[in-house]
Design a protein around this motif. Structure first.
Motif, PDB file in Angstrom:
ATOM      1  N   ALA A 196       0.845  -1.194   0.000  1.00 31.09           N
ATOM      2  CA  ALA A 196       0.000   0.000   0.000  1.00 31.09           C
ATOM      3  C   ALA A 196       0.884   1.249   0.000  1.00 31.09           C
ATOM      4  N   GLY A 197       0.652   2.129  -0.964  1.00 29.99           N
ATOM      5  CA  GLY A 197       1.436   3.359  -1.078  1.00 29.99           C
ATOM      6  C   GLY A 197       2.729   3.213  -1.852  1.00 29.99           C
ATOM      7  N   GLN A 198       2.960   2.049  -2.463  1.00 28.56           N
ATOM      8  CA  GLN A 198       4.242   1.787  -3.124  1.00 28.56           C
ATOM      9  C   GLN A 198       4.095   1.846  -4.643  1.00 28.56           C
ATOM     10  N   PHE A 199       5.109   2.458  -5.300  1.00 28.56           N
ATOM     11  CA  PHE A 199       5.058   2.643  -6.746  1.00 28.56           C
ATOM     12  C   PHE A 199       6.416   2.341  -7.376  1.00 28.56           C
ATOM     13  N   GLU A 200       6.371   2.123  -8.686  1.00 34.11           N
ATOM     14  CA  GLU A 200       7.601   1.925  -9.458  1.00 34.11           C
ATOM     15  C   GLU A 200       7.438   2.610 -10.800  1.00 34.11           C
ATOM     16  N   GLN A 201       8.493   3.293 -11.253  1.00 32.86           N
ATOM     17  CA  GLN A 201       8.486   3.974 -12.542  1.00 32.86           C
ATOM     18  C   GLN A 201       9.759   3.620 -13.283  1.00 32.86           C
ATOM     19  N   ASN A 202       9.603   3.123 -14.503  1.00 30.34           N
ATOM     20  CA  ASN A 202      10.720   2.522 -15.219  1.00 30.34           C
ATOM     21  C   ASN A 202      11.199   3.381 -16.382  1.00 30.34           C
ATOM     22  N   PHE A 203      12.503   3.323 -16.641  1.00 36.16           N
ATOM     23  CA  PHE A 203      13.089   3.989 -17.791  1.00 36.16           C
ATOM     24  C   PHE A 203      14.014   3.015 -18.507  1.00 36.16           C
ATOM     25  N   LYS A 204      14.287   3.286 -19.749  1.00 35.82           N
ATOM     26  CA  LYS A 204      15.042   2.372 -20.593  1.00 35.82           C
ATOM     27  C   LYS A 204      16.477   2.210 -20.092  1.00 35.82           C
ATOM     28  N   TYR A 205      16.997   1.026 -20.277  1.00 35.20           N
ATOM     29  CA  TYR A 205      18.386   0.743 -19.883  1.00 35.20           C
ATOM     30  C   TYR A 205      19.356   1.595 -20.701  1.00 35.20           C
ATOM     31  N   SER A 206      20.572   1.737 -20.178  1.00 36.63           N
ATOM     32  CA  SER A 206      21.607   2.498 -20.862  1.00 36.63           C
ATOM     33  C   SER A 206      22.963   1.966 -20.392  1.00 36.63           C
ATOM     34  N   ASP A 207      24.026   2.669 -20.766  1.00 38.67           N
ATOM     35  CA  ASP A 207      25.337   2.241 -20.271  1.00 38.67           C
ATOM     36  C   ASP A 207      25.398   2.426 -18.758  1.00 38.67           C
ATOM     37  N   ALA A 208      26.301   1.692 -18.122  1.00 33.41           N
ATOM     38  CA  ALA A 208      26.305   1.580 -16.660  1.00 33.41           C
ATOM     39  C   ALA A 208      26.403   2.924 -15.956  1.00 33.41           C
ATOM     40  N   LEU A 209      27.283   3.803 -16.419  1.00 27.06           N
ATOM     41  CA  LEU A 209      27.465   5.096 -15.748  1.00 27.06           C
ATOM     42  C   LEU A 209      26.226   5.965 -15.908  1.00 27.06           C
ATOM     43  N   GLN A 210      25.667   5.988 -17.111  1.00 22.15           N
ATOM     44  CA  GLN A 210      24.489   6.818 -17.327  1.00 22.15           C
ATOM     45  C   GLN A 210      23.310   6.327 -16.486  1.00 22.15           C
ATOM     46  N   THR A 211      23.149   5.015 -16.376  1.00 22.58           N
ATOM     47  CA  THR A 211      22.065   4.490 -15.553  1.00 22.58           C
ATOM     48  C   THR A 211      22.268   4.849 -14.083  1.00 22.58           C
ATOM     49  N   ALA A 212      23.489   4.731 -13.585  1.00 19.46           N
ATOM     50  CA  ALA A 212      23.748   5.102 -12.187  1.00 19.46           C
ATOM     51  C   ALA A 212      23.440   6.575 -11.950  1.00 19.46           C
ATOM     52  N   ASP A 213      23.871   7.444 -12.876  1.00 23.22           N
ATOM     53  CA  ASP A 213      23.551   8.873 -12.766  1.00 23.22           C
ATOM     54  C   ASP A 213      22.037   9.087 -12.739  1.00 23.22           C
ATOM     55  N   ARG A 214      21.331   8.352 -13.589  1.00 21.99           N
ATOM     56  CA  ARG A 214      19.886   8.550 -13.698  1.00 21.99           C
ATOM     57  C   ARG A 214      19.148   8.062 -12.449  1.00 21.99           C
ATOM     58  N   VAL A 215      19.636   7.005 -11.828  1.00 20.51           N
ATOM     59  CA  VAL A 215      19.007   6.550 -10.582  1.00 20.51           C
ATOM     60  C   VAL A 215      19.117   7.642  -9.519  1.00 20.51           C
ATOM     61  N   VAL A 216      20.306   8.215  -9.375  1.00 24.29           N
ATOM     62  CA  VAL A 216      20.495   9.295  -8.400  1.00 24.29           C
ATOM     63  C   VAL A 216      19.603  10.483  -8.738  1.00 24.29           C
ATOM     64  N   THR A 217      19.571  10.850 -10.009  1.00 27.23           N
ATOM     65  CA  THR A 217      18.747  11.995 -10.427  1.00 27.23           C
ATOM     66  C   THR A 217      17.269  11.709 -10.229  1.00 27.23           C
ATOM     67  N   LEU A 218      16.827  10.494 -10.575  1.00 25.89           N
ATOM     68  CA  LEU A 218      15.409  10.157 -10.446  1.00 25.89           C
ATOM     69  C   LEU A 218      14.969  10.166  -8.989  1.00 25.89           C
ATOM     70  N   ARG A 219      15.789   9.653  -8.095  1.00 30.42           N
ATOM     71  CA  ARG A 219      15.436   9.713  -6.673  1.00 30.42           C
ATOM     72  C   ARG A 219      15.225  11.171  -6.247  1.00 30.42           C
ATOM     73  N   TYR A 220      16.113  12.048  -6.707  1.00 32.02           N
ATOM     74  CA  TYR A 220      15.987  13.474  -6.381  1.00 32.02           C
ATOM     75  C   TYR A 220      14.694  14.039  -6.963  1.00 32.02           C
ATOM     76  N   ILE A 221      14.410  13.741  -8.221  1.00 32.88           N
ATOM     77  CA  ILE A 221      13.205  14.265  -8.871  1.00 32.88           C
ATOM     78  C   ILE A 221      11.950  13.772  -8.161  1.00 32.88           C
ATOM     79  N   ILE A 222      11.888  12.472  -7.881  1.00 30.97           N
ATOM     80  CA  ILE A 222      10.722  11.899  -7.203  1.00 30.97           C
ATOM     81  C   ILE A 222      10.531  12.558  -5.842  1.00 30.97           C
ATOM     82  N   SER A 223      11.618  12.717  -5.103  1.00 31.63           N
ATOM     83  CA  SER A 223      11.531  13.305  -3.766  1.00 31.63           C
ATOM     84  C   SER A 223      11.039  14.747  -3.824  1.00 31.63           C
TER      85      SER A 223
END
Length: 446
Positions: A196-223
């Motif tokens: 209850a209250g839990q969500f997931e939002q997906n984005f396309k895979y990419s190279d390892a560094l870009q994906t790591a950057d995007r995870v950090v950025t997405l957490r910031y955006i969501i927050s």
């Protein structure tokens, strides 16, 4: 993978800032716990930022290998990571930075650690592609400070994929989706998860560094967008005893140029994997205990991993280091021959460290031509699969006994020992805290 915006977006940071009408840049890096650290830089000072004039007191920033007497961490921006954040604040953008000290990349910085590992793979002509699933809860606080689900109607014990729950949170989910697509990340799904209250939002895979950057950025955006709606977004692995926790599953594939290295037409085991892919799987499984210190890096992580049951009837968190086919009960799931899904990570994982150490573990198996044995059957653990660490302290001990992971972090083992010390201290700070459970069970026990 090429940047989807490369054809239309100017290449230099200055040109990108000018084209987007940006007034301020968040010059950002994370500490070893994944905490995003930043300074707000006016565009008038962009030259100073790019010249290495932006200093941070590393010890104050967090767990990043410094003491108060150390020289500044200098944030050096990576223009390829530029992200326009005008949907959060008009005129705002973000750029990920690599911390430097005395003119050299700082070896305790997670982004630097991942880049060093990827440079080794690049020297062999290999590219690692990674996708990440980001799960989170949307919460509010009652008048007495109790955390409650932000959507008061979201009370079902089994709310996964509920169309009504998604629709009630349409405003938030749509804002995140539009943000990702405006950045060229190719958001392809947004769903209500198992709690209850839990969500997931997906984005396309990419190279390892870009994906790591995007995870950090997405957490910031969501927050930040959750806060705009008077909600709190949390990626905490297990905020509720009776609900499923937050995972961060990673989908991994290896490439050499345009050639995918994981799939194979002839696979006697029936999973569609090549011998190289099986060796990679074997390496990850062999080092799964030590990897847990990065995939599940908090005390709370093991409340999720060790959960006996939840309201929905499943925890979705593996307890043994085995692999199998398209079966979500395994530590490594093989949904098809193109990739593997590592299901041992949770929402507290630092994406740079989680990806770097996983790749190091996998390549140790490739270099040894290792074999993981036959996969587990549907709903049945792989025979002989080792139990994963039951606590953070067990994971730290496993890391300290794992030379492959120690070497992957660099600096002759000093980075690994620093990180292990940080996590050991975290465990004992929790262990030394008297909780309400103890009071309830021991106050009048004898």
């Amino acid at each position: 993978m090429t940047d989807p915006l490369a054809a239309t977006t100017p290449a230099t940071l200055a040109e990108r800032v000018k084209a987007d009408g940006v007034e301020f840049l968040l010059a950002t890096f994370v500490d070893m716990n994944g905490k995003p650290c930043a300074k707000l830089v006016p565009v008038q000072a962009l030259d100073e930022l790019e010249a290495g004039a932006l200093g941070f007191a590393g010890f104050a920033a967090g767990a990043i290998g410094q003491v108060p007497s150390d020289p500044d961490l200098i944030a050096m921006p990576d223009p390829s990571s530029y992200t326009n954040l005008d949907f959060i604040r008009p005129g705002l953008a973000l750029v990920h930075c690599d911390p430097y000290v005395d003119g050299e990349p700082w070896p305790y910085a997670p982004r630097v650690i991942l880049k060093n590992l990827l440079a080794e793979l690049d020297s062999e002509g290999i590219t690692a592609m990674v996708g990440a699933e980001v799960e989170y809860f949307l919460l509010k606080k009652d008048a007495d400070g109790t955390l409650v689900t932000a959507d008061a109607r979201d009370t079902s014990g089994r709310p996964c994929y509920d169309a009504r729950g998604v629709t009630r949170m349409f405003g938030h989910l749509a804002s995140i989706s539009k943000a990702m697509n405006s950045l060229g990340w190719d958001n392809y799904a947004n769903d209500h998860e198992d709690g209850a209250g839990q969500f997931e939002q997906n984005f396309k895979y990419s190279d390892a560094l870009q994906t790591a950057d995007r995870v950090v950025t997405l957490r910031y955006i969501i927050s930040m967008l959750a806060e705009e709606a008077d909600m709190t977004a949390t990626f905490m692995p297990k905020p509720f005893t009776d609900r499923t926790g937050n995972g961060m599953h990673m989908h991994i594939s290896l490439w050499k140029g345009d050639q995918a290295l994981f799939p194979a037409e002839d696979d006697a085991r029936g999973l569609g994997l090549s011998p190289l892919a099986y060796s990679f799987v074997s390496g990850v499984l062999e080092h799964a205990a030590g990897l847990s210190a990065f995939l599940a890096p908090t005390v709370n992580s093991y409340k999720r991993r060790g959960a006996v049951t939840t309201e929905s009837g499943a925890t979705w968190s593996p307890t043994t280091a085995g692999y199998g086919g398209n079966d979500r009960s395994h530590f490594i799931r093989v949904p098809d021959g193109n990739r593997i899904e590592l299901r041992g990570g949770d929402g507290s994982a630092n994406p740079y460290l989680a990806i770097a150490t996983t790749l190091a573990a996998g390549f140790s198996g490739v270099r040894a031509d290792a074999d993981p044995g036959d996969p587990g059957k549907k709903g049945v653990p792989q025979p002989g699969a080792a139990a994963l660490p039951p606590t953070l302290l067990h994971a730290v001990d496993a890391l300290r006994a794992d030379p492959v992971l120690i070497d992957a972090l660099g600096l002759d083992g000093r980075v690994a020992e620093y990180y292990a010390g940080v996590k050991q201290d975290e465990f004992f700070r929790w262990h030394n805290t008297v909780t309400s459970w103890e009071v309830d069970n021991y106050l009048t026990a004898v």
